[in-house]
Design an enzyme around this catalytic site. Structure first.
Site, PDB file in Angstrom:
ATOM      1  N   SER A   1       0.817  -1.224  -0.029  1.00  0.00           N
ATOM      2  CA  SER A   1      -0.111  -0.103  -0.092  1.00  0.00           C
ATOM      3  C   SER A   1       0.833   1.366   0.065  1.00  0.00           C
ATOM      4  CB  SER A   1      -0.952  -0.021   1.291  1.00  0.00           C
ATOM      5  OG  SER A   1      -0.263  -0.175   2.397  1.00  0.00           O
TER       6      SER A   1
ATOM      7  N   HIS B   1      -4.350  -5.205  -4.082  1.00  0.00           N
ATOM      8  CA  HIS B   1      -4.418  -4.442  -2.968  1.00  0.00           C
ATOM      9  C   HIS B   1      -5.831  -5.033  -2.041  1.00  0.00           C
ATOM     10  CE1 HIS B   1      -4.610  -0.753  -0.249  1.00  0.00           C
ATOM     11  NE2 HIS B   1      -3.810  -1.443   0.415  1.00  0.00           N
TER      12      HIS B   1
ATOM     13  N   GLU C   1      -7.988  -3.740  -4.989  1.00  0.00           N
ATOM     14  CA  GLU C   1      -7.426  -2.730  -6.149  1.00  0.00           C
ATOM     15  C   GLU C   1      -6.607  -3.555  -6.969  1.00  0.00           C
ATOM     16  OE1 GLU C   1      -7.995   1.927  -4.054  1.00  0.00           O
ATOM     17  OE2 GLU C   1      -6.332   0.384  -3.290  1.00  0.00           O
TER      18      GLU C   1
ATOM     19  N   ASN D   1      -6.703   4.210  -0.115  1.00  0.00           N
ATOM     20  CA  ASN D   1      -5.972   4.892   0.997  1.00  0.00           C
ATOM     21  C   ASN D   1      -5.697   6.509   0.394  1.00  0.00           C
ATOM     22  OD1 ASN D   1      -5.674   2.370   2.259  1.00  0.00           O
ATOM     23  ND2 ASN D   1      -3.661   2.081   1.460  1.00  0.00           N
TER      24      ASN D   1
HETATM   25  N1  CAA Z   1     -11.270 -11.203  10.534  1.00  0.00           N
HETATM   26  C1  CAA Z   1     -12.354 -11.975  10.147  1.00  0.00           C
HETATM   27  N2  CAA Z   1     -13.566 -11.675  10.113  1.00  0.00           N
HETATM   28  C2  CAA Z   1     -14.059 -10.273  10.992  1.00  0.00           C
HETATM   29  C3  CAA Z   1     -12.942  -9.554  11.228  1.00  0.00           C
HETATM   30  C4  CAA Z   1     -11.675 -10.086  11.383  1.00  0.00           C
HETATM   31  N3  CAA Z   1     -10.492  -9.369  11.791  1.00  0.00           N
HETATM   32  N4  CAA Z   1     -13.496  -8.625  12.094  1.00  0.00           N
HETATM   33  C5  CAA Z   1     -14.703  -8.740  11.929  1.00  0.00           C
HETATM   34  N5  CAA Z   1     -15.152  -9.925  11.225  1.00  0.00           N
HETATM   35  C6  CAA Z   1     -16.249 -10.461  10.892  1.00  0.00           C
HETATM   36  C7  CAA Z   1     -17.303 -10.919  11.791  1.00  0.00           C
HETATM   37  O1  CAA Z   1     -16.846 -12.219  12.287  1.00  0.00           O
HETATM   38  C8  CAA Z   1     -18.628 -10.849  11.617  1.00  0.00           C
HETATM   39  O2  CAA Z   1     -19.021 -11.868  10.523  1.00  0.00           O
HETATM   40  P1  CAA Z   1     -20.315 -12.691  10.852  1.00  0.00           P
HETATM   41  O3  CAA Z   1     -21.437 -11.753  10.439  1.00  0.00           O
HETATM   42  O4  CAA Z   1     -20.180 -13.830   9.617  1.00  0.00           O
HETATM   43  O5  CAA Z   1     -20.125 -12.934  12.235  1.00  0.00           O
HETATM   44  C9  CAA Z   1     -18.584  -9.460  10.523  1.00  0.00           C
HETATM   45  O6  CAA Z   1     -17.063  -9.267   9.999  1.00  0.00           O
HETATM   46  C10 CAA Z   1     -18.948  -8.277  11.266  1.00  0.00           C
HETATM   47  O7  CAA Z   1     -18.421  -7.949  12.358  1.00  0.00           O
HETATM   48  P2  CAA Z   1     -18.570  -7.458  13.687  1.00  0.00           P
HETATM   49  O8  CAA Z   1     -20.311  -7.817  13.736  1.00  0.00           O
HETATM   50  O9  CAA Z   1     -17.829  -7.980  14.798  1.00  0.00           O
HETATM   51  O10 CAA Z   1     -18.404  -6.082  13.946  1.00  0.00           O
HETATM   52  P3  CAA Z   1     -18.870  -4.755  12.675  1.00  0.00           P
HETATM   53  O11 CAA Z   1     -20.273  -5.134  12.095  1.00  0.00           O
HETATM   54  O12 CAA Z   1     -18.517  -3.586  13.618  1.00  0.00           O
HETATM   55  O13 CAA Z   1     -17.890  -4.863  11.670  1.00  0.00           O
HETATM   56  C11 CAA Z   1     -15.907  -4.139  10.289  1.00  0.00           C
HETATM   57  C12 CAA Z   1     -16.645  -4.758  11.563  1.00  0.00           C
HETATM   58  C13 CAA Z   1     -16.203  -5.093   9.147  1.00  0.00           C
HETATM   59  C14 CAA Z   1     -14.544  -4.171  10.629  1.00  0.00           C
HETATM   60  C15 CAA Z   1     -16.697  -2.684  10.144  1.00  0.00           C
HETATM   61  O14 CAA Z   1     -16.424  -1.970  11.216  1.00  0.00           O
HETATM   62  C16 CAA Z   1     -16.112  -2.091   9.045  1.00  0.00           C
HETATM   63  O15 CAA Z   1     -16.503  -2.291   7.778  1.00  0.00           O
HETATM   64  N6  CAA Z   1     -14.830  -1.087   9.243  1.00  0.00           N
HETATM   65  C17 CAA Z   1     -14.203  -0.409   8.506  1.00  0.00           C
HETATM   66  C18 CAA Z   1     -12.923  -1.114   8.155  1.00  0.00           C
HETATM   67  C19 CAA Z   1     -12.131  -0.315   6.885  1.00  0.00           C
HETATM   68  O16 CAA Z   1     -12.211   0.752   6.699  1.00  0.00           O
HETATM   69  N7  CAA Z   1     -11.073  -1.102   6.457  1.00  0.00           N
HETATM   70  C20 CAA Z   1     -10.204  -0.438   5.441  1.00  0.00           C
HETATM   71  C21 CAA Z   1      -8.929   0.035   6.299  1.00  0.00           C
HETATM   72  S1  CAA Z   1      -7.706   0.508   5.148  1.00  0.00           S
HETATM   73  C22 CAA Z   1      -6.894  -0.733   4.467  1.00  0.00           C
HETATM   74  O17 CAA Z   1      -7.020  -2.031   4.897  1.00  0.00           O
HETATM   75  C23 CAA Z   1      -5.844  -0.549   3.415  1.00  0.00           C
HETATM   76  C24 CAA Z   1      -4.444  -0.253   3.995  1.00  0.00           C
HETATM   77  O18 CAA Z   1      -3.718  -0.637   3.030  1.00  0.00           O
HETATM   78  C25 CAA Z   1      -4.196   0.353   5.105  1.00  0.00           C
END
Ligand code: CAA
Length: 500
Positions: A112, A133, A145, A183
Site C-alpha cells: 500500500s 491490494h 484494487e 488509501n
Molecule cells: N477477521 C475476520 N472476520 C472479521 C474480522 C476479522 N478481523 N472482524 C470482523 N469480522 C467479521 C465478523 O466475524 C462478522 O462476521 P459474521 O457476520 O459472519 O459473524 C463481520 O465481520 C462483522 O463483524 P462485527 O459484527 O464484529 O463488527 P462490525 O459489524 O462492527 O464490522 C468491520 C466490523 C467489518 C471491521 C466494520 O467495522 C468495517 O467495515 N470497518 C471499516 C474497516 C475499514 O475501513 N477497513 C479498511 C482499512 S484501510 C486498509 O485496510 C488498506 C490499507 O492498506 C491500510
C-alpha cells in the site's frame, strides 16, 4: 502467499475458502506458525458463529500448506507478496520468485505504500508484476484494487480481475499512483481527524461519533487508525506526501509520536485507544454532561426556515417551553445552527451570549441522529451542559463542536469529499469506481459522490468555501469540478458530461 501477518493470513484464508490451494511462507518457522495460528483462530471463530461447519473448516485448512522455503513455490500460478513495506525485502522476494516460479506465473504485491512500478522494475519479468491490494479485515472487505503499471502486460489485469471475482471480491482497476483510490482518500481524512483531536478541536469520542452517528460510517476515524496500525498509517501518509507534496498529506506530529512510541493501535494493545483491558476504553459519548438536566424554557433563534420550525416543534413535543423572544429570561438561548453560518453573531444579537449555544442536527431530527452542540467563545459551561441535555432529551446523540466553519462533522467530511472530487478532476478515477472502492474497501454505506449528491453539491461547496475563507488551507479550496456541478445542479450520478 509470502508473508503471513494479519493481512497475509486473511488473504490466504480468502483464497482457501474459494477452493484454491495456498502455499504459505514467512521469514522463519516462528512467524509462519504464528500466521497459521491467526488463520486457524479466524476459521474456528467462523465455526463457533455457525458460519462454517467443522468439515468445511478441515477442507479449507487442508488447502493451506505451510512451506519451508521458496523452492516449494515452483508450481504456483500466482504469488502474492504481503511482507513489511521495505523495498529491499521486496526486491529480494521478487528476485527469488523470478528464480523459482514458472515464467507465466503472475507475481502480485499487496503493497500500500511502495510503488508497484518500482517493484516491477526490480523483477526480470516486469510485465507479470501487478498490485493486488486487499483491505483489512481481508476476509470481510470486498474490494481488491488491481494496480497495473506502465510495464504490466495486458492479459495480466484481466486474469487477476477474474481471479478477484472468483474469490468473492470486487476488483477496481487503477493505475499506479500513491495510495491508489481508497488509501489516498481514507488516510488524509484519518490524519486530519487525529489533528483535530491533538489540537483540542474535538474529543476522541466526539470525533469518532461525528463519523459513525453523523456520517454513518462503520467506524470512527480514530478507532480505524488503531485497526490499520499507526505505523502503517504513517508510512502511507509519508508516501502520499512524497508523491503529492501538499500540506494535506503532512503526517500529524502525534501520528509519528505514537508510532515512534510503539503505540501502534490494536496490534500493540494501545494506540489512540487502550485495548489492554476487557475492551476498547471508549464510551458512547465523551460528554459527561449528556445526562445534564434539559432546560425548562428555551429561547429559539433561527432563520425562520423549516430547520427552525422543525426544531421548535421537537422541543415543544419534548415538554420544553419554547419562545422566540430574546428578552425572555429562559434557561438557554438556542441558535439553530447552519453550515457556513457562525453562531456567535446570532447569540450576540440575542443579547445573552453566555447563555447561548448553537445546535446543528445532522440528518433527520425524527431519526434520533447526531446533534452538534456548538459553543462560541462566550458560551458558559452551564449553557453548554443545558444544550447537551436538551439534545439528549430530544433523543439525539450530542457531541461538542467549536463555532468554526464546518463545526465537527463538516470539518471531517468536506475536505474528504473535496479530495474525492479532485481525484476525479485529475482523471485518476471516476465517481462510480471511487464510490465502489470506498463502500467495499472501507465499509462506507454510501460513497463520497453519493454523499455529495445526497447533501447537494451546493451545500458541500458552501461548507468548503466557508472553511477555505476562514483557514486558507489548500485542502479546503473547493475543486472547480464541484463548483461546476453545483452551478449546473447536476448530480455526480448523472455521469460524465459531454466534452469530458
Ligand atoms: N477477521 C475476520 N472476520 C472479521 C474480522 C476479522 N478481523 N472482524 C470482523 N469480522 C467479521 C465478523 O466475524 C462478522 O462476521 P459474521 O457476520 O459472519 O459473524 C463481520 O465481520 C462483522 O463483524 P462485527 O459484527 O464484529 O463488527 P462490525 O459489524 O462492527 O464490522 C468491520 C466490523 C467489518 C471491521 C466494520 O467495522 C468495517 O467495515 N470497518 C471499516 C474497516 C475499514 O475501513 N477497513 C479498511 C482499512 S484501510 C486498509 O485496510 C488498506 C490499507 O492498506 C491500510
Amino acid at each position: 502467499m509470502i508473508g503471513l501477518g494479519t493481512m497475509g493470513a486473511g488473504i490466504a484464508e480468502v483464497f482457501a475458502r474459494a477452493g484454491i490451494g495456498v502455499v504459505a511462507m514467512d521469514v522463519d518457522a516462528t512467524a509462519l506458525s504464528r500466521g497459521i495460528g491467526t488463520l486457524d483462530a479466524s476459521l474456528s471463530r467462523a465455526v463457533t458463529r455457525g458460519r462454517l461447519t467443522a468439515a468445511e473448516q478441515a477442507q479449507i485448512r487442508g488447502r493451506i500448506r505451510p512451506a519451508a522455503g521458496f523452492s516449494e513455490a515452483a508450481a504456483v500460478d500466482l504469488a502474492v507478496e504481503v511482507v513489511p513495506e521495505r523495498m529491499e525485502i521486496k526486491r529480494e522476494i521478487f528476485a527469488e520468485l523470478d528464480r523459482v516460479c514458472s515464467p507465466d506465473a503472475i507475481l502480485a504485491t499487496n503493497t500500500s505504500s511502495i510503488s508497484v512500478t518500482a517493484i516491477a522494475a526490480a523483477s526480470k519479468h516486469p510485465g507479470r508484476v501487478i498490485g493486488m491490494h486487499f483491505f483489512n479485515p481481508a476476509p470481510v472487505m470486498r474490494l481488491v484494487e488491481v494496480v497495473s503499471t506502465v510495464l504490466t502486460t495486458d492479459g495480466v489485469v484481466a486474469t487477476v480481475s477474474d481471479l478477484a471475482r472468483h474469490i468473492g471480491k470486487t476488483p477496481v482497476h487503477v493505475g499506479d499512483r500513491a495510495g491508489f483510490i481508497a488509501n489516498a482518500l481514507l488516510l488524509p481524512y484519518l490524519n486530519h481527524a487525529l489533528y483535530l483531536m491533538a489540537s483540542g478541536y474535538g474529543s476522541r469520542e466526539d470525533i469518532d461519533l461525528a463519523a459513525t452517528a453523523g456520517i454513518g460510517l462503520p467506524m470512527g476515524p480514530l478507532a480505524l487508525l488503531d485497526l490499520i496500525g499507526l505505523d502503517t498509517a504513517l508510512s502511507i501518509m509519508e508516501v502520499l506526501h512524497g508523491e503529492f507534496g501538499l500540506p494535506r498529506y503532512n503526517p500529524t506530529p502525534l501520528l509519528r509520536r505514537l508510532s515512534d512510541a510503539g503505540l501502534t493501535g490494536r496490534k500493540a494493545g494501545r494506540g489512540i485507544y487502550d485495548y489492554a483491558g476487557a475492551g476498547k476504553d471508549d464510551h458512547q459519548s465523551g460528554n459527561e454532561d449528556a445526562s445534564a438536566a434539559a432546560p425548562k424554557t428555551v429561547t429559539l433563534i433561527g432563520a425562520g426556515d423549516d430547520v427552525e420550525a422543525e426544531l421548535a416543534s421537537a422541543i415543544a413535543t419534548a415538554g420544553i417551553n419554547v419562545t422566540r423572544n430574546a428578552a425572555h429570561p429562559s434557561d438557554l438561548v438556542l441558535i439553530a445552527a447552519e453550515a457556513g453560518r457562525p453562531v456567535l453573531p446570532a447569540s450576540l444579537a440575542a443579547g445573552r451570549p453566555q447563555q447561548s449555544v448553537g445546535l446543528k442536527v445532522i440528518g433527520k431530527l425524527a431519526e434520533g441522529t447526531l446533534a452538534e452542540v456548538v459553543q462560541t467563545s462566550l458560551s458558559s459551561p452551564g449553557a453548554i451542559a443545558a444544550g447537551t441535555g436538551l439534545a439528549a432529551k430530544l433523543g439525539l446523540v450530542p457531541i461538542h463542536a467549536p463555532d468554526r466553519p464546518g463545526f465537527l462533522v463538516g470539518q471531517l467530511l468536506y475536505a474528504h469529499l473535496a479530495d474525492a472530487v479532485r481525484m476525479c478532476q485529475d482523471g485518476y478515477s471516476n465517481p462510480t469506481e471511487i464510490d465502489t472502492a470506498m463502500k467495499l474497501g472501507c465499509g462506507y454505506p454510501r460513497g463520497p459522490f453519493e454523499l455529495i449528491d445526497a447533501a447537494g453539491a451546493a451545500t458541500v461547496l458552501t461548507g468548503l468555501e466557508a472553511m477555505y475563507e476562514a483557514y486558507g488551507y489548500p485542502e479546503f479550496a473547493p475543486p472547480p469540478l464541484l463548483a461546476e456541478h453545483a452551478a449546473a445542479a447536476i448530480p455526480f450520478s448523472a455521469g460524465p458530461r459531454p466534452g469530458r
